[in-house]
Design a protein around this motif. Sequence first.
Motif, PDB file in Angstrom:
ATOM      1  N   VAL A 145       0.832  -1.206   0.000  1.00 36.41           N
ATOM      2  CA  VAL A 145       0.000   0.000   0.000  1.00 36.41           C
ATOM      3  C   VAL A 145       0.865   1.254   0.000  1.00 36.41           C
ATOM      4  N   LEU A 146       1.814   1.319   0.939  1.00 36.74           N
ATOM      5  CA  LEU A 146       2.681   2.495   0.984  1.00 36.74           C
ATOM      6  C   LEU A 146       3.588   2.585  -0.233  1.00 36.74           C
ATOM      7  N   HIS A 147       3.991   1.444  -0.772  1.00 37.63           N
ATOM      8  CA  HIS A 147       4.819   1.457  -1.970  1.00 37.63           C
ATOM      9  C   HIS A 147       4.038   2.026  -3.157  1.00 37.63           C
ATOM     10  N   ALA A 148       2.808   1.579  -3.324  1.00 40.13           N
ATOM     11  CA  ALA A 148       1.994   2.072  -4.438  1.00 40.13           C
ATOM     12  C   ALA A 148       1.682   3.562  -4.272  1.00 40.13           C
ATOM     13  N   LEU A 149       1.366   3.989  -3.057  1.00 38.08           N
ATOM     14  CA  LEU A 149       1.084   5.404  -2.813  1.00 38.08           C
ATOM     15  C   LEU A 149       2.324   6.263  -3.049  1.00 38.08           C
TER      16      LEU A 149
END
Length: 394
Positions: A275-279
């Motif tokens: 999630v944080l990687h995609a954001l």
Amino acid sequence: MSEDKSIVALVVAAGRGERVGAAGLPKQYRNVAGEPLLTMTLKALLAVRAIDRVVPVIGAGQEEMFAGLALSDARLSAPVIGGETRQVSVLKGLEALAGQPPDIVLIHDGARPFVDAALIGNVIEALADADGALPVTLVTDTIKRSVDGKTVGGTEDRTQLFAAQTPQGFHFSAIYNAHRRAIEMSDGFTDDAAIAEWAGLSVALAQGNTRNIKITLPGDFERAERMMSEGQAMETRVGSGYDVHAFAEGDAVVLGNIAIPHTARLKGHSDADVVLHALSDAIYGALADGDIGKHFPPSDVEWKDADSSIFLEHAANLVRQRGGRLVHMDATIICEYPKIGPHVDAMRARIAEIAGVSVDRVAIKATTSERLGFTGREEGIAAQAVATIELPRS
């Protein structure tokens, strides 16, 4: 002048803002275009690279409200608790800096959210030949003087009149000593330049900006909303991100910086938080500034098992450093298990905290792939994200 000088911005935000007519909520915590007024002011100052540190001075009992701003920046110091008057609050802020005094202190009203780097540059430049510097604008209206408030007693020469703004800049030791002396006087000073004048310091005039308004009365919030909606020389950008990680042996997955119990963990160089990687990649994409791999190479052992909040915080700070703001983030998690719904609120709150935005600017959704593909076979988890930012138009 600022190249070899340390500069700290002291943000005075300890008042109750009673004149704006919002009982119970100090004006600096009221929203303008969906963002707290004080958040806007702090972000504007943090976007100025010449400033080494930003120190807010808040009112007693406002600690929880300040924490709710969820701002995260290495240059933002913990708040100092102010006093009953502005003069006392400024002195408390200066005292907090005295242990490691900067060369220059910029004293700024927390209710002036439209300050910019050009105005601050003018103030710093003016300090080359004076003890203090005051940003001003020309007075264009005819100014009348009245003793009783009912009849005109005279007309002022407006060519000699200027409207004062903040931040007001000073060589630290000069204004600190002046404030320490002035605290023994009655509290009749309306700004820090007045204290400097009383103390015999030289105060230069610097070019201010008519946009640098102070939110004081109820109508000022409406004006600020209009100024935001006008999109002054700003452009909207949208970036997308995608990430996927396979399962490995373990007992929890980290999604949105929240550990969720599961029969496996996600495998990756860092903590594999899709999630944080995609954001993060979505924000980098909106900035047209590469991806996580560019800023945090997986070949670098420093980032092995790293907490992915580092990546998102870095991406969000890049937006602020370029004078922009992070408007909205939207992520979709794709997996069969674990169930995401019970953890959405916690993820939204944590992402908002990391990125330094309000939680209503973060959306998290989840879906399955109907047992199709690698996520359907429960081999891993994927995430897609979109980030919307505003940047100064080039």
